[in-house]
Scaffold this motif. Structure first.
Motif, PDB file in Angstrom:
ATOM      1  N   ARG A 237       0.861  -1.186   0.000  1.00 39.40           N
ATOM      2  CA  ARG A 237       0.000   0.000   0.000  1.00 39.40           C
ATOM      3  C   ARG A 237       0.896   1.234   0.000  1.00 39.40           C
ATOM      4  N   SER A 238       0.711   2.079  -0.999  1.00 39.91           N
ATOM      5  CA  SER A 238       1.559   3.261  -1.156  1.00 39.91           C
ATOM      6  C   SER A 238       0.714   4.526  -1.070  1.00 39.91           C
ATOM      7  N   ALA A 239       1.045   5.371  -0.110  1.00 40.46           N
ATOM      8  CA  ALA A 239       0.392   6.665   0.045  1.00 40.46           C
ATOM      9  C   ALA A 239       1.450   7.632   0.580  1.00 40.46           C
ATOM     10  N   GLY A 240       2.442   7.931  -0.261  1.00 38.64           N
ATOM     11  CA  GLY A 240       3.598   8.711   0.158  1.00 38.64           C
ATOM     12  C   GLY A 240       4.750   7.824   0.557  1.00 38.64           C
ATOM     13  N   THR A 241       4.442   6.760   1.299  1.00 39.94           N
ATOM     14  CA  THR A 241       5.438   5.753   1.648  1.00 39.94           C
ATOM     15  C   THR A 241       4.833   4.377   1.376  1.00 39.94           C
ATOM     16  N   GLU A 242       5.687   3.362   1.280  1.00 42.51           N
ATOM     17  CA  GLU A 242       5.223   2.005   1.022  1.00 42.51           C
ATOM     18  C   GLU A 242       5.059   1.230   2.326  1.00 42.51           C
ATOM     19  N   CYS A 243       3.967   0.473   2.387  1.00 39.29           N
ATOM     20  CA  CYS A 243       3.727  -0.414   3.522  1.00 39.29           C
ATOM     21  C   CYS A 243       3.506  -1.817   2.969  1.00 39.29           C
ATOM     22  N   HIS A 244       4.349  -2.769   3.369  1.00 38.06           N
ATOM     23  CA  HIS A 244       4.309  -4.126   2.823  1.00 38.06           C
ATOM     24  C   HIS A 244       3.606  -5.079   3.792  1.00 38.06           C
ATOM     25  N   HIS A 245       2.752  -5.931   3.243  1.00 37.28           N
ATOM     26  CA  HIS A 245       2.087  -6.978   4.016  1.00 37.28           C
ATOM     27  C   HIS A 245       2.230  -8.281   3.249  1.00 37.28           C
ATOM     28  N   ARG A 246       2.821  -9.277   3.870  1.00 37.32           N
ATOM     29  CA  ARG A 246       2.924 -10.596   3.255  1.00 37.32           C
ATOM     30  C   ARG A 246       2.023 -11.557   4.005  1.00 37.32           C
ATOM     31  N   ARG A 247       1.554 -12.591   3.286  1.00 41.19           N
ATOM     32  CA  ARG A 247       0.698 -13.566   3.960  1.00 41.19           C
ATOM     33  C   ARG A 247       1.477 -14.237   5.083  1.00 41.19           C
ATOM     34  N   GLY A 248       0.789 -14.546   6.153  1.00 42.62           N
ATOM     35  CA  GLY A 248       1.436 -15.179   7.289  1.00 42.62           C
ATOM     36  C   GLY A 248       2.024 -16.533   6.945  1.00 42.62           C
ATOM     37  N   ASP A 249       3.031 -16.933   7.697  1.00 45.37           N
ATOM     38  CA  ASP A 249       3.709 -18.205   7.428  1.00 45.37           C
ATOM     39  C   ASP A 249       2.764 -19.395   7.496  1.00 45.37           C
ATOM     40  N   TRP A 250       1.681 -19.261   8.273  1.00 44.37           N
ATOM     41  CA  TRP A 250       0.771 -20.387   8.452  1.00 44.37           C
ATOM     42  C   TRP A 250      -0.481 -20.262   7.586  1.00 44.37           C
ATOM     43  N   THR A 251      -0.514 -19.239   6.739  1.00 45.27           N
ATOM     44  CA  THR A 251      -1.650 -19.091   5.831  1.00 45.27           C
ATOM     45  C   THR A 251      -1.504 -20.072   4.671  1.00 45.27           C
ATOM     46  N   SER A 252      -2.500 -20.893   4.463  1.00 51.08           N
ATOM     47  CA  SER A 252      -2.405 -21.923   3.418  1.00 51.08           C
ATOM     48  C   SER A 252      -2.524 -21.306   2.030  1.00 51.08           C
ATOM     49  N   VAL A 253      -1.989 -22.001   1.042  1.00 54.18           N
ATOM     50  CA  VAL A 253      -2.117 -21.566  -0.341  1.00 54.18           C
ATOM     51  C   VAL A 253      -3.596 -21.519  -0.738  1.00 54.18           C
ATOM     52  N   GLY A 254      -4.362 -22.503  -0.280  1.00 49.60           N
ATOM     53  CA  GLY A 254      -5.784 -22.539  -0.590  1.00 49.60           C
ATOM     54  C   GLY A 254      -6.514 -21.322  -0.069  1.00 49.60           C
ATOM     55  N   ARG A 255      -6.121 -20.843   1.091  1.00 47.41           N
ATOM     56  CA  ARG A 255      -6.737 -19.642   1.651  1.00 47.41           C
ATOM     57  C   ARG A 255      -6.287 -18.409   0.887  1.00 47.41           C
ATOM     58  N   GLN A 256      -4.966 -18.267   0.667  1.00 48.24           N
ATOM     59  CA  GLN A 256      -4.420 -17.065   0.046  1.00 48.24           C
ATOM     60  C   GLN A 256      -4.890 -16.903  -1.398  1.00 48.24           C
ATOM     61  N   ARG A 257      -5.028 -17.990  -2.122  1.00 47.18           N
ATOM     62  CA  ARG A 257      -5.405 -17.921  -3.528  1.00 47.18           C
ATOM     63  C   ARG A 257      -6.910 -18.056  -3.756  1.00 47.18           C
ATOM     64  N   GLY A 258      -7.673 -18.073  -2.681  1.00 46.01           N
ATOM     65  CA  GLY A 258      -9.119 -17.995  -2.795  1.00 46.01           C
ATOM     66  C   GLY A 258      -9.867 -19.304  -2.899  1.00 46.01           C
ATOM     67  N   PHE A 259      -9.170 -20.444  -2.896  1.00 46.84           N
ATOM     68  CA  PHE A 259      -9.860 -21.714  -3.104  1.00 46.84           C
ATOM     69  C   PHE A 259     -10.781 -22.071  -1.936  1.00 46.84           C
ATOM     70  N   GLU A 260     -10.364 -21.771  -0.729  1.00 49.51           N
ATOM     71  CA  GLU A 260     -11.207 -22.090   0.422  1.00 49.51           C
ATOM     72  C   GLU A 260     -12.535 -21.348   0.352  1.00 49.51           C
ATOM     73  N   ASP A 261     -12.473 -20.038   0.184  1.00 48.12           N
ATOM     74  CA  ASP A 261     -13.702 -19.239   0.168  1.00 48.12           C
ATOM     75  C   ASP A 261     -14.537 -19.527  -1.080  1.00 48.12           C
ATOM     76  N   MET A 262     -13.885 -19.832  -2.200  1.00 47.02           N
ATOM     77  CA  MET A 262     -14.614 -20.132  -3.425  1.00 47.02           C
ATOM     78  C   MET A 262     -15.412 -21.428  -3.285  1.00 47.02           C
ATOM     79  N   CYS A 263     -14.788 -22.459  -2.741  1.00 48.87           N
ATOM     80  CA  CYS A 263     -15.498 -23.726  -2.533  1.00 48.87           C
ATOM     81  C   CYS A 263     -16.627 -23.546  -1.527  1.00 48.87           C
ATOM     82  N   ALA A 264     -16.357 -22.822  -0.451  1.00 46.73           N
ATOM     83  CA  ALA A 264     -17.380 -22.600   0.569  1.00 46.73           C
ATOM     84  C   ALA A 264     -18.562 -21.823  -0.005  1.00 46.73           C
TER      85      ALA A 264
END
Length: 312
Positions: A237-264
């Motif tokens: 997110r950039s608004a004068g300065t950059e703020c970086h957010h990465r997915r947590g180490d325990w966040t699954s690929v299925g969650r991050q890429r939308g498969f969990e919510d899409m199936c649900a």
């Protein structure tokens, strides 16, 4: 809920079966003609209900829903088979690789009053979904491949379709104008750019098939803020300065890429007896057909070409 899954290749193993097999409310049944793949999938995901084909599965049991992850060429016949039995059906994108068959299948779903859903996981990826409704002037999505030029219809319907659908999903107002540009060499699509515009916004999607890297990036800009999602895993997110957010180490690929919510969401839609989202399905596939026509026209000099096209 008894659910049939057919097509047990890479995408099913990576995106869908880990999610579906972990749901205690589902009785999963797997079907494929490849017996080795069937046995291995059953063992890997602890699914005892195995069928040598979809036809055999339909003879053996009744189903509340079905997921199709087979090759694109197999989609129409499988979708038709399930819809004719009024089984709510989820199918990986594309529904078919041509608009005429897509229209026929959507019409069948509506006649049967049976839910048909297409697997556009980016609509459910958390970092993408959060940008819908944002104060947006400009949307830019890039999805590149390294040395993967291919025929226009295959590139557009099997891959660039994600870009098309994401732009339509994020567009903050109706599309009033569109422009298509394609670069074709020796019958192979090397690059494509789509521009959509409406009141107060522009959305641009681009793909290069001979890029130096496989990568995906989404930028949404408006009201002095740029929000960027890189490879569906890092939000900047950039608004004068950059703020970086990465997915947590325990966040699954299925969650991050939308498969969990899409199936649900699909399974909830089945329970709620929601209608087929026909307009969304047709809009995305119609744009893909227009892009393919443009690329084919480049490859055939005596065929009329076009770039600027009214959205109406």
């Amino acid at each position: 809920m008894r659910v049939l899954v057919t097509g047990l290749g890479d995408i099913a193993h990576k995106g869908y079966l880990p999610v579906l097999a972990a749901n205690p409310e589902l009785e999963l049944h797997l079907a494929t003609r490849d017996q080795r793949v069937l046995r291995e999938a059953g063992r890997s995901f602890r699914v005892p209900h195995l069928h040598a084909s979809v036809e055999h599965a339909l003879e053996a049991a009744t189903f509340d829903a079905a997921f199709i992850h087979a090759a694109t060429s197999a989609h129409p016949a499988l979708v038709r088979l399930l819809l004719e039995r009024r089984i709510p059906t989820f199918v990986d994108k594309p529904l078919a690789d041509n608009l005429a068959e897509v229209q026929q299948l959507v019409a069948l779903a509506e006649r049967q009053e049976t839910l048909l859903t297409i697997g556009f996981n980016r609509r459910f990826a958390p970092d993408y979904a959060a940008l819908r409704g944002a104060d947006t002037d400009l949307i830019v999505m890039e999805k590149h491949r390294h040395r993967q030029a291919d025929t226009p219809r295959k590139v557009v319907f099997d891959d660039f379709i994600h870009v098309v659908d994401t732009l339509l999903f994020l567009a903050p107002a109706p599309i009033l104008r569109r422009t298509i540009e394609t670069h074709v060499e020796h019958g192979l699509l090397k690059a494509v750019t789509l521009m959509l515009a409406g009141d107060g916004f522009t959305a641009i999607g681009t793909m290069h098939r001979d890029s130096g890297l496989d990568e995906e990036r989404l930028d949404v800009i408006g009201n002095g803020v740029r929000q960027s999602v890189r490879n569906m895993s890092e939000l900047v997110r950039s608004a004068g300065t950059e703020c970086h957010h990465r997915r947590g180490d325990w966040t699954s690929v299925g969650r991050q890429r939308g498969f969990e919510d899409m199936c649900a969401d699909f399974l909830t839609a089945v329970r709620e007896k929601r209608p087929t989202p026909a307009a969304d399905i047709l809009a995305t596939h119609a744009l893909c057909e227009a892009i393919t026509f443009h690329a084919d026209a480049q490859a055939t000099p005596d065929r009329p070409s076009y770039t600027n096209i009214s959205a109406n």
